[in-house]
Design a protein around this motif. Structure first.
Motif, PDB file in Angstrom:
ATOM      1  N   THR A 219       2.662   2.236  -4.589  1.00 22.06           N
ATOM      2  CA  THR A 219       3.785   1.581  -5.265  1.00 22.06           C
ATOM      3  C   THR A 219       3.362   0.224  -5.812  1.00 22.06           C
ATOM      4  OG1 THR A 219       5.364   2.700  -3.825  1.00 22.06           O
ATOM      5  CG2 THR A 219       6.153   0.744  -4.959  1.00 22.06           C
ATOM      6  N   ASN A 220       2.611  -0.542  -5.007  1.00 25.73           N
ATOM      7  CA  ASN A 220       2.148  -1.861  -5.451  1.00 25.73           C
ATOM      8  C   ASN A 220       1.156  -1.755  -6.602  1.00 25.73           C
ATOM      9  OD1 ASN A 220       3.701  -3.367  -3.723  1.00 25.73           O
ATOM     10  ND2 ASN A 220       2.119  -3.564  -2.168  1.00 25.73           N
ATOM     11  N   VAL A 221       0.280  -0.777  -6.532  1.00 19.97           N
ATOM     12  CA  VAL A 221      -0.718  -0.611  -7.596  1.00 19.97           C
ATOM     13  C   VAL A 221      -0.028  -0.254  -8.913  1.00 19.97           C
ATOM     14  CG1 VAL A 221      -2.670   0.816  -8.369  1.00 19.97           C
ATOM     15  CG2 VAL A 221      -2.639  -0.087  -6.042  1.00 19.97           C
ATOM     16  N   LYS A 222       1.068   0.516  -8.836  1.00 21.31           N
ATOM     17  CA  LYS A 222       1.826   0.851 -10.048  1.00 21.31           C
ATOM     18  C   LYS A 222       2.637  -0.349 -10.544  1.00 21.31           C
ATOM     19  CE  LYS A 222       2.400   5.697  -8.847  1.00 21.31           C
ATOM     20  NZ  LYS A 222       3.357   6.681  -8.299  1.00 21.31           N
ATOM     21  N   LYS A 223       3.086  -1.161  -9.614  1.00 23.75           N
ATOM     22  CA  LYS A 223       3.970  -2.290  -9.938  1.00 23.75           C
ATOM     23  C   LYS A 223       3.210  -3.433 -10.626  1.00 23.75           C
ATOM     24  CE  LYS A 223       7.270  -5.246  -7.450  1.00 23.75           C
ATOM     25  NZ  LYS A 223       7.809  -5.513  -6.103  1.00 23.75           N
ATOM     26  N   TYR A 224       2.003  -3.696 -10.175  1.00 22.33           N
ATOM     27  CA  TYR A 224       1.216  -4.813 -10.702  1.00 22.33           C
ATOM     28  C   TYR A 224      -0.054  -4.284 -11.374  1.00 22.33           C
ATOM     29  CZ  TYR A 224       4.135  -7.312  -7.309  1.00 22.33           C
ATOM     30  OH  TYR A 224       5.195  -7.788  -6.588  1.00 22.33           O
ATOM     31  N   ASP A 225      -0.560  -5.048 -12.316  1.00 24.71           N
ATOM     32  CA  ASP A 225      -1.774  -4.659 -13.038  1.00 24.71           C
ATOM     33  C   ASP A 225      -3.001  -4.945 -12.179  1.00 24.71           C
ATOM     34  OD1 ASP A 225      -3.817  -4.132 -14.785  1.00 24.71           O
ATOM     35  OD2 ASP A 225      -3.202  -5.603 -16.289  1.00 24.71           O
ATOM     36  N   HIS A 226      -3.604  -3.896 -11.638  1.00 27.82           N
ATOM     37  CA  HIS A 226      -4.757  -4.079 -10.749  1.00 27.82           C
ATOM     38  C   HIS A 226      -6.052  -4.358 -11.514  1.00 27.82           C
ATOM     39  CE1 HIS A 226      -5.061   0.211 -11.649  1.00 27.82           C
ATOM     40  NE2 HIS A 226      -6.329   0.119 -11.323  1.00 27.82           N
ATOM     41  N   ASN A 227      -5.952  -4.512 -12.830  1.00 27.04           N
ATOM     42  CA  ASN A 227      -7.132  -4.856 -13.623  1.00 27.04           C
ATOM     43  C   ASN A 227      -7.231  -6.353 -13.888  1.00 27.04           C
ATOM     44  OD1 ASN A 227      -8.144  -2.162 -13.994  1.00 27.04           O
ATOM     45  ND2 ASN A 227      -6.391  -1.815 -15.344  1.00 27.04           N
ATOM     46  N   THR A 228      -6.235  -7.121 -13.436  1.00 26.48           N
ATOM     47  CA  THR A 228      -6.273  -8.567 -13.628  1.00 26.48           C
ATOM     48  C   THR A 228      -6.340  -9.252 -12.265  1.00 26.48           C
ATOM     49  OG1 THR A 228      -3.870  -8.890 -13.526  1.00 26.48           O
ATOM     50  CG2 THR A 228      -4.812  -8.354 -15.690  1.00 26.48           C
ATOM     51  N   SER A 229      -6.864 -10.443 -12.246  1.00 28.99           N
ATOM     52  CA  SER A 229      -6.961 -11.171 -10.974  1.00 28.99           C
ATOM     53  C   SER A 229      -5.566 -11.489 -10.429  1.00 28.99           C
ATOM     54  CB  SER A 229      -7.784 -12.448 -11.137  1.00 28.99           C
ATOM     55  OG  SER A 229      -7.167 -13.318 -12.077  1.00 28.99           O
ATOM     56  N   ASP A 230      -4.633 -11.833 -11.309  1.00 33.70           N
ATOM     57  CA  ASP A 230      -3.274 -12.133 -10.866  1.00 33.70           C
ATOM     58  C   ASP A 230      -2.607 -10.884 -10.278  1.00 33.70           C
ATOM     59  OD1 ASP A 230      -0.988 -13.964 -10.656  1.00 33.70           O
ATOM     60  OD2 ASP A 230      -0.072 -12.660 -12.189  1.00 33.70           O
ATOM     61  N   GLY A 231      -2.790  -9.757 -10.929  1.00 28.79           N
ATOM     62  CA  GLY A 231      -2.234  -8.502 -10.423  1.00 28.79           C
ATOM     63  C   GLY A 231      -2.822  -8.132  -9.074  1.00 28.79           C
ATOM     64  N   LYS A 232      -4.137  -8.291  -8.927  1.00 29.98           N
ATOM     65  CA  LYS A 232      -4.798  -7.993  -7.653  1.00 29.98           C
ATOM     66  C   LYS A 232      -4.258  -8.892  -6.540  1.00 29.98           C
ATOM     67  CE  LYS A 232      -9.047  -6.231  -9.627  1.00 29.98           C
ATOM     68  NZ  LYS A 232     -10.494  -6.212  -9.617  1.00 29.98           N
ATOM     69  N   ARG A 233      -4.071 -10.167  -6.861  1.00 29.12           N
ATOM     70  CA  ARG A 233      -3.541 -11.104  -5.865  1.00 29.12           C
ATOM     71  C   ARG A 233      -2.141 -10.693  -5.427  1.00 29.12           C
ATOM     72  NH1 ARG A 233      -0.047 -14.768  -6.190  1.00 29.12           N
ATOM     73  NH2 ARG A 233      -0.076 -14.907  -8.439  1.00 29.12           N
ATOM     74  N   LYS A 234      -1.304 -10.315  -6.389  1.00 25.46           N
ATOM     75  CA  LYS A 234       0.063  -9.896  -6.065  1.00 25.46           C
ATOM     76  C   LYS A 234       0.067  -8.633  -5.205  1.00 25.46           C
ATOM     77  CE  LYS A 234       2.307 -12.033 -10.011  1.00 25.46           C
ATOM     78  NZ  LYS A 234       2.915 -11.834 -11.331  1.00 25.46           N
ATOM     79  N   ILE A 235      -0.809  -7.694  -5.534  1.00 28.55           N
ATOM     80  CA  ILE A 235      -0.908  -6.458  -4.746  1.00 28.55           C
ATOM     81  C   ILE A 235      -1.305  -6.788  -3.315  1.00 28.55           C
ATOM     82  CG2 ILE A 235      -2.231  -4.315  -4.428  1.00 28.55           C
ATOM     83  CD1 ILE A 235      -2.417  -4.201  -7.558  1.00 28.55           C
ATOM     84  N   VAL A 236      -2.330  -7.622  -3.158  1.00 22.70           N
ATOM     85  CA  VAL A 236      -2.810  -7.985  -1.822  1.00 22.70           C
ATOM     86  C   VAL A 236      -1.731  -8.751  -1.057  1.00 22.70           C
ATOM     87  CG1 VAL A 236      -4.504  -9.363  -0.537  1.00 22.70           C
ATOM     88  CG2 VAL A 236      -5.260  -7.921  -2.431  1.00 22.70           C
ATOM     89  N   ASP A 237      -1.079  -9.705  -1.701  1.00 24.05           N
ATOM     90  CA  ASP A 237      -0.036 -10.492  -1.022  1.00 24.05           C
ATOM     91  C   ASP A 237       1.112  -9.598  -0.556  1.00 24.05           C
ATOM     92  OD1 ASP A 237      -1.501 -12.783  -1.470  1.00 24.05           O
ATOM     93  OD2 ASP A 237      -0.219 -13.537  -3.097  1.00 24.05           O
ATOM     94  N   ASP A 238       1.561  -8.726  -1.422  1.00 24.33           N
ATOM     95  CA  ASP A 238       2.678  -7.845  -1.077  1.00 24.33           C
ATOM     96  C   ASP A 238       2.287  -6.861   0.024  1.00 24.33           C
ATOM     97  OD1 ASP A 238       4.594  -5.498  -1.330  1.00 24.33           O
ATOM     98  OD2 ASP A 238       5.450  -6.852  -2.805  1.00 24.33           O
ATOM     99  N   TYR A 239       1.094  -6.294  -0.092  1.00 28.95           N
ATOM    100  CA  TYR A 239       0.643  -5.304   0.890  1.00 28.95           C
ATOM    101  C   TYR A 239       0.348  -5.950   2.247  1.00 28.95           C
ATOM    102  CZ  TYR A 239      -1.377  -0.844   2.320  1.00 28.95           C
ATOM    103  OH  TYR A 239      -1.620   0.348   2.946  1.00 28.95           O
ATOM    104  N   ALA A 240      -0.096  -7.199   2.221  1.00 31.40           N
ATOM    105  CA  ALA A 240      -0.363  -7.919   3.480  1.00 31.40           C
ATOM    106  C   ALA A 240       0.907  -8.013   4.313  1.00 31.40           C
ATOM    107  CB  ALA A 240      -0.907  -9.311   3.192  1.00 31.40           C
ATOM    108  N   GLU A 241       2.060  -8.147   3.654  1.00 28.29           N
ATOM    109  CA  GLU A 241       3.331  -8.248   4.373  1.00 28.29           C
ATOM    110  C   GLU A 241       3.616  -7.018   5.223  1.00 28.29           C
ATOM    111  OE1 GLU A 241       6.591  -9.364   1.835  1.00 28.29           O
ATOM    112  OE2 GLU A 241       5.396 -10.927   0.876  1.00 28.29           O
ATOM    113  N   ILE A 242       3.301  -5.836   4.712  1.00 26.99           N
ATOM    114  CA  ILE A 242       3.548  -4.629   5.502  1.00 26.99           C
ATOM    115  C   ILE A 242       2.430  -4.395   6.514  1.00 26.99           C
ATOM    116  CG2 ILE A 242       2.551  -2.900   3.940  1.00 26.99           C
ATOM    117  CD1 ILE A 242       5.103  -1.176   4.684  1.00 26.99           C
TER     118      ILE A 242
END
Length: 185
Positions: free
Chosen positions: A120-143
């Motif tokens: 879900t996070n990978v679809k939600k944020y652009d995993h090809n950009t550094s900002d997208g990767k950071r958002k994915i990691v931050d969100d996933y770290a919460e769970i």
């Protein structure tokens, strides 16, 4: 209770109509939270009958937030938790009217919650950009904070690194930093 014991899993749906549809389709190990949030006490009761919970919530934003919160609680209690996801955005009651076979198929193919929320996070944020990767990691770290087993957590960190195409040690460092920040708060 008997169905939950026999199947070794409990299907949790949102409402009364959903649970009725599930039972009519023969999926008797189903309970409903009836519009309230799933509680730790309810999970304790479910855990007596089965160690696995399948969350079958609506695919709308509210349903997905409830699924996330419920999954976090289940992970905290070390219950195996999966998500029954419907690509077509209907709920169990609608599908039950249309085709009970589709309900059976959906329940047979749940995704582990941690895999589901990673995707879900990978679809939600652009995993090809550094900002997208950071958002994915931050969100996933919460769970991931709710995963007590270190081996299981390491597995999902590895999967996260693979999904965002970043070195595992960098992802692990970011996750650990997020954990440390949460501990401070």
């Amino acid at each position: 209770k008997q169905a939950m014991k026999q199947k070794g899993e409990t299907v949790v749906v949102e409402g009364n109509m959903d649970v009725i549809a599930m039972h009519q389709a023969g999926i008797n190990n189903t309970v409903a939270i009836s519009g309230t949030a799933l509680t730790p006490e309810q999970l304790d009761v479910m855990k007596r009958y089965s160690k696995k919970v399948l969350l079958f919530f609506d695919m709308d934003e509210a349903g997905q937030k409830a699924a996330r919160k419920s999954a976090e609680l289940a992970l905290q209690k070390e219950i195996l938790v999966s998500i029954v996801a419907l690509p077509f955005g209907k709920d169990a009651a609608e599908i039950g009217k249309e085709s009970p076979e589709k309900l059976h198929f959906a329940v047979k193919e749940p995704a582990p919650a941690l895999k589901y929320f990673l995707q879900t996070n990978v679809k939600k944020y652009d995993h090809n950009t550094s900002d997208g990767k950071r958002k994915i990691v931050d969100d996933y770290a919460e769970i991931l904070m709710f995963v007590k087993n270190t081996i299981e957590r390491a597995h999902w960190i590895k999967e996260l690194a693979r999904e965002i195409q970043t070195e595992e040690k960098l992802v692990a460092g970011a996750i650990n930093a997020a954990f440390a920040e949460k501990e401070k708060k």
